[in-house]
Write a protein that holds these residues in place. Structure first.
Motif, PDB file in Angstrom:
ATOM      1  N   ALA A  96       0.815  -1.216   0.000  1.00  0.00           N
ATOM      2  CA  ALA A  96       0.000   0.000   0.000  1.00  0.00           C
ATOM      3  C   ALA A  96       0.847   1.264   0.000  1.00  0.00           C
ATOM      4  O   ALA A  96       0.372   2.336  -0.410  1.00  0.00           O
ATOM      5  N   ASP A  97       2.080   1.149   0.488  1.00  0.00           N
ATOM      6  CA  ASP A  97       3.047   2.242   0.420  1.00  0.00           C
ATOM      7  C   ASP A  97       2.564   3.508   1.118  1.00  0.00           C
ATOM      8  O   ASP A  97       2.937   4.615   0.739  1.00  0.00           O
ATOM      9  N   ARG A  99      -0.143   5.055   0.966  1.00  0.00           N
ATOM     10  CA  ARG A  99      -0.883   5.945   0.073  1.00  0.00           C
ATOM     11  C   ARG A  99      -2.368   5.578   0.007  1.00  0.00           C
ATOM     12  O   ARG A  99      -2.789   4.531   0.483  1.00  0.00           O
ATOM     13  N   TRP A 101      -5.511   4.422  -2.236  1.00  0.00           N
ATOM     14  CA  TRP A 101      -5.770   3.649  -3.441  1.00  0.00           C
ATOM     15  C   TRP A 101      -7.251   3.717  -3.770  1.00  0.00           C
ATOM     16  O   TRP A 101      -8.090   3.767  -2.864  1.00  0.00           O
ATOM     17  N   SER A 127      -2.926  -3.353   2.027  1.00  0.00           N
ATOM     18  CA  SER A 127      -2.017  -4.136   1.193  1.00  0.00           C
ATOM     19  C   SER A 127      -2.609  -5.495   0.847  1.00  0.00           C
ATOM     20  O   SER A 127      -2.483  -5.979  -0.290  1.00  0.00           O
ATOM     21  N   ARG A 265      -6.184   0.833  -8.095  1.00  0.00           N
ATOM     22  CA  ARG A 265      -5.003   1.534  -8.588  1.00  0.00           C
ATOM     23  C   ARG A 265      -4.632   2.610  -7.580  1.00  0.00           C
ATOM     24  O   ARG A 265      -5.468   3.048  -6.767  1.00  0.00           O
ATOM     25  N   GLU A 266      -3.392   3.045  -7.636  1.00  0.00           N
ATOM     26  CA  GLU A 266      -2.953   4.117  -6.749  1.00  0.00           C
ATOM     27  C   GLU A 266      -3.610   5.420  -7.179  1.00  0.00           C
ATOM     28  O   GLU A 266      -3.697   5.737  -8.350  1.00  0.00           O
TER      29      GLU A 266
END
Length: 268
Positions: A96-97, A99, A101, A127, A265-266
């Motif tokens: 997931a970084d 961020r 989504w 994630s 998607r991000e």
């Protein structure tokens, strides 16, 4: 002297043969013991798995948004042994970084829900969901449970077996981003679980009306929110009711509901 030497040689040969056979017998007994122990180990694992599945069957059918063991009025307190940690190969929480989504979840081909996943507040759960969607795990799975009681309104989806049981070979924790007051606002996207905080897996629930859930055993991870399509969800599915309500007001949706598409998607 030859006959004596021959007799001695014969005795020594017989002794060597006896010792060899004894060693072979010992090795064979040890091999059989290892096989037996392996079989016993497999049987134990099968029994444990069967018991775990049974507990999911018992709890998932008629109680709060859980894979096993939460009720409308209270959630059982997990035992120490049930909270040891993750099991199986859990997707990395780094996916997931941190961020946001975005994505879509399509039900029965014509109800499309837009959603956001919060990779900052719920990095592990986000994630996992990203990974499952990318692998098309949810394609064709069933939304098996609908709650339509006042202040208790959600649709539960993502069961691998379509009946509230099964997973993707892993369970994970810890709980993340749990409401402190037990209030799950309309549009909340949260992760279902069993009695242990580390029993989260593939199931999630969509809150389509403000809902209160008991948080005495920790509550439920809020992984994101639905950003569009709730009106369609209610008009096409949830408003049609359930086939047979349990004591907590939940049951199988009257309108058979499947996930027919999912994208992620991000966010830009």
């Amino acid at each position: 002297m030859a006959p004596k030497n021959q007799a001695r040689d014969n005795r020594e040969a017989r002794e060597r043969l006896r010792l060899y056979q004894a060693r072979q017998g010992l090795h064979e007994r040890q091999r059989r013991r290892r096989v037996r122990d392996d079989v016993v180990g497999v049987v134990v694992l099968v029994l444990v798995a069967a018991l775990a599945t049974g507990s999911q069957l018992v709890f998932a059918g008629a109680q709060a948004p859980a894979r096993s063991g939460a009720s409308a009025t209270g959630t059982p307190t997990p035992s120490a042994s049930a909270t040891a940690g993750n099991t199986g190969k859990v997707p990395s929480k780094g996916i997931a970084d941190g961020r946001t989504w975005t994505g879509t979840l399509t039900l029965n081909d014509d109800v499309e829900l837009g959603f956001e996943l919060d990779g900052a507040k719920a990095p592990q759960a986000a994630s996992v969901e990203i990974d499952l969607i990318r692998k098309q795990f949810y394609q064709g799975t069933t939304c098996h449970r609908l709650a339509d009681r006042a202040d208790f309104r959600f649709l539960q989806c993502g069961s691998a077996n379509g009946d509230g049981t099964g997973d993707a070979g892993f369970e994970y924790g810890p709980l993340e981003n749990v409401p402190s007051d037990g209030r799950y606002a309309k549009g909340t996207l949260a992760i279902a679980r069993g009695s242990s905080p580390y029993s989260q897996s593939t199931q999630f629930f969509i809150v389509y009306g403000d809902t209160t859930l008991d948080g005495s055993s920790g509550g439920y991870t809020v992984v994101g929110r639905v950003t569009s399509g709730l009106d369609d969800l209610e008009s096409e599915i949830t408003s049609k009711g359930i086939t047979s309500a349990g004591s907590d007001g939940s049951g199988e949706p009257e309108v058979a509901t499947k996930i027919t598409g999912a994208t992620v998607r991000e966010a830009d």
